[in-house]
Design a protein around this motif. Structure first.
Motif, PDB file in Angstrom:
ATOM      1  N   ARG A  76      14.646  18.465   6.229  1.00  0.00           N
ATOM      2  CA  ARG A  76      15.340  19.540   6.243  1.00  0.00           C
ATOM      3  C   ARG A  76      15.809  19.570   4.602  1.00  0.00           C
ATOM      4  NH1 ARG A  76      20.288  21.953   9.852  1.00  0.00           N
ATOM      5  NH2 ARG A  76      20.491  23.925   8.791  1.00  0.00           N
ATOM      6  N   VAL A  77      16.450  18.728   4.122  1.00  0.00           N
ATOM      7  CA  VAL A  77      17.453  18.817   3.163  1.00  0.00           C
ATOM      8  C   VAL A  77      16.791  18.209   1.857  1.00  0.00           C
ATOM      9  CG1 VAL A  77      19.440  18.491   4.469  1.00  0.00           C
ATOM     10  CG2 VAL A  77      18.346  16.192   3.177  1.00  0.00           C
ATOM     11  N   ARG A  78      15.285  17.846   2.022  1.00  0.00           N
ATOM     12  CA  ARG A  78      14.651  17.279   0.892  1.00  0.00           C
ATOM     13  C   ARG A  78      14.402  18.377  -0.299  1.00  0.00           C
ATOM     14  NH1 ARG A  78      10.489  15.667   3.525  1.00  0.00           N
ATOM     15  NH2 ARG A  78      11.417  13.473   3.549  1.00  0.00           N
ATOM     16  N   LEU A  80      17.154  19.712  -1.798  1.00  0.00           N
ATOM     17  CA  LEU A  80      18.274  20.457  -1.872  1.00  0.00           C
ATOM     18  C   LEU A  80      19.377  19.810  -2.882  1.00  0.00           C
ATOM     19  CD1 LEU A  80      18.857  21.499   1.701  1.00  0.00           C
ATOM     20  CD2 LEU A  80      17.765  23.005  -0.118  1.00  0.00           C
ATOM     21  N   SER A  81      20.157  20.600  -3.344  1.00  0.00           N
ATOM     22  CA  SER A  81      21.414  19.999  -4.346  1.00  0.00           C
ATOM     23  C   SER A  81      22.194  19.404  -3.443  1.00  0.00           C
ATOM     24  CB  SER A  81      21.914  21.213  -4.887  1.00  0.00           C
ATOM     25  OG  SER A  81      22.638  21.965  -4.027  1.00  0.00           O
ATOM     26  N   ALA A  84      24.173  22.021  -1.524  1.00  0.00           N
ATOM     27  CA  ALA A  84      23.364  22.477  -0.206  1.00  0.00           C
ATOM     28  C   ALA A  84      23.490  21.432   0.825  1.00  0.00           C
ATOM     29  CB  ALA A  84      21.904  22.972  -0.701  1.00  0.00           C
ATOM     30  N   ARG A  85      23.143  20.590   0.675  1.00  0.00           N
ATOM     31  CA  ARG A  85      23.298  19.332   1.618  1.00  0.00           C
ATOM     32  C   ARG A  85      24.586  19.129   2.322  1.00  0.00           C
ATOM     33  NH1 ARG A  85      19.519  13.898   0.178  1.00  0.00           N
ATOM     34  NH2 ARG A  85      18.038  14.905  -0.970  1.00  0.00           N
ATOM     35  N   GLU A  87      26.621  21.522   2.799  1.00  0.00           N
ATOM     36  CA  GLU A  87      26.740  22.749   3.646  1.00  0.00           C
ATOM     37  C   GLU A  87      25.617  22.561   4.910  1.00  0.00           C
ATOM     38  OE1 GLU A  87      25.447  25.804   0.903  1.00  0.00           O
ATOM     39  OE2 GLU A  87      27.383  26.101  -0.056  1.00  0.00           O
ATOM     40  N   VAL A  88      24.730  21.977   4.791  1.00  0.00           N
ATOM     41  CA  VAL A  88      24.061  21.577   6.057  1.00  0.00           C
ATOM     42  C   VAL A  88      24.771  20.593   7.010  1.00  0.00           C
ATOM     43  CG1 VAL A  88      21.792  20.513   6.888  1.00  0.00           C
ATOM     44  CG2 VAL A  88      21.796  22.051   4.862  1.00  0.00           C
TER      45      VAL A  88
END
Length: 266
Positions: A76-78, A80-81, A84-85, A87-88
């Protein structure tokens, strides 16, 4: 329930009995309703009909959605900054055995989990749900630092000589093989982390356990069927090609297979 649906349940229950599901036994089910057709509720009713009132139906109710060390999170986070990670992670749901859904397990497992009288084990990532008189015994004592080993429902299913039904699914989804990983001499270990609800608060929890690896489970299953003639019964349940076998035999085979094939320290 309409007469047509009742007749459909009876036909499916008959298929299950012909396949070899033991009345009064314990059955761990991995099901693909897309393959089987029909509704998850009708399939659950048919399975309970085949098992009878003394039988117990068990499903995986895993929740990788609450872990930042799970394969689903990493996918899912591949790309991402870092922000952003973060926030997830901040919005990942804390595990609550009473209400946490298990969407990645599919419609059938979710139907069983949400059924009146269903019980669920306590592990925040690899819980099981069950319906039937043996549910409490099978699911009790699931240690939160033991995914699928001796202090998990898999070991209790092994003791109960449970059957496994792969209903429209392959051996790559055969959770029982994981118990064989724990029974290897000195299996590799790793850290896991997930978010849980404790004392009304959302908390991250880190623990060490076996490094689970299902990448060769399809190969284990193929060899199990080939090298143990008669160990795996095959037939259709609904529209789905299905396999039925004893969990104990599968775990014993996987333990030996992994001991030989993973001697490289994987």
């Amino acid at each position: 329930m309409t007469p047509q649906l009742l007749l459909g349940d009876e036909r499916t229950a008959s298929q299950l009995c012909e396949l070899g599901v033991r009345r009064g036994g314990v059955l761990l089910v991995h099901a693909s309703m897309r393959s089987a057709g029909g509704s998850a509720r009708s399939m659950a009713d048919a399975l309970r009909r085949a098992l009878g009132p003394e039988g117990t139906l068990v499903v995986p109710a895993f929740t990788p959605e609450n872990s930042d060390t799970s394969r689903s999170y990493l996918d899912r986070v591949r790309g991402l900054s870092d922000r952003a990670r973060a926030e997830v992670r901040a919005t990942m749901p804390a595990f609550d055995p009473e209400v946490s859904p298990a969407p990645s397990m599919g419609a059938f497992a979710e139907t069983v989990r949400q059924s009146p009288g269903a019980r669920r084990s306590a592990h925040p990532q690899t819980s099981f749900a069950a319906l039937g008189p043996a549910a409490a015994k099978l699911l009790g004592g699931h240690r939160q630092d033991c995914h699928l080993g001796e202090d998990s429902p898999l070991a209790r299913l092994y003791d109960a000589d449970a059957q496994v039904l792969l209903l429209g699914t392959g051996f790559d989804s055969c959770t029982a093989f994981h118990l064989g990983e724990y029974r290897r001499p000195e299996p590799p270990r790793r850290l896991y982390r997930c978010v849980v609800a404790r004392e009304g608060r959302r908390r991250w929890w880190e623990y060490e356990d076996i490094a689970l690896d299902d990448s060769d489970f399809a190969a284990i299953g193929a060899d199990f069927g080939h090298e143990r003639p008669g160990a795996v019964d095959t037939g259709r349940v609904g529209a789905a090609p299905s396999r039925l076998f004893r969990l104990r035999a599968a775990v014993d085979f996987a333990t030996g297979w992994l001991g030989r094939r993973r001697a490289d320290g994987r």
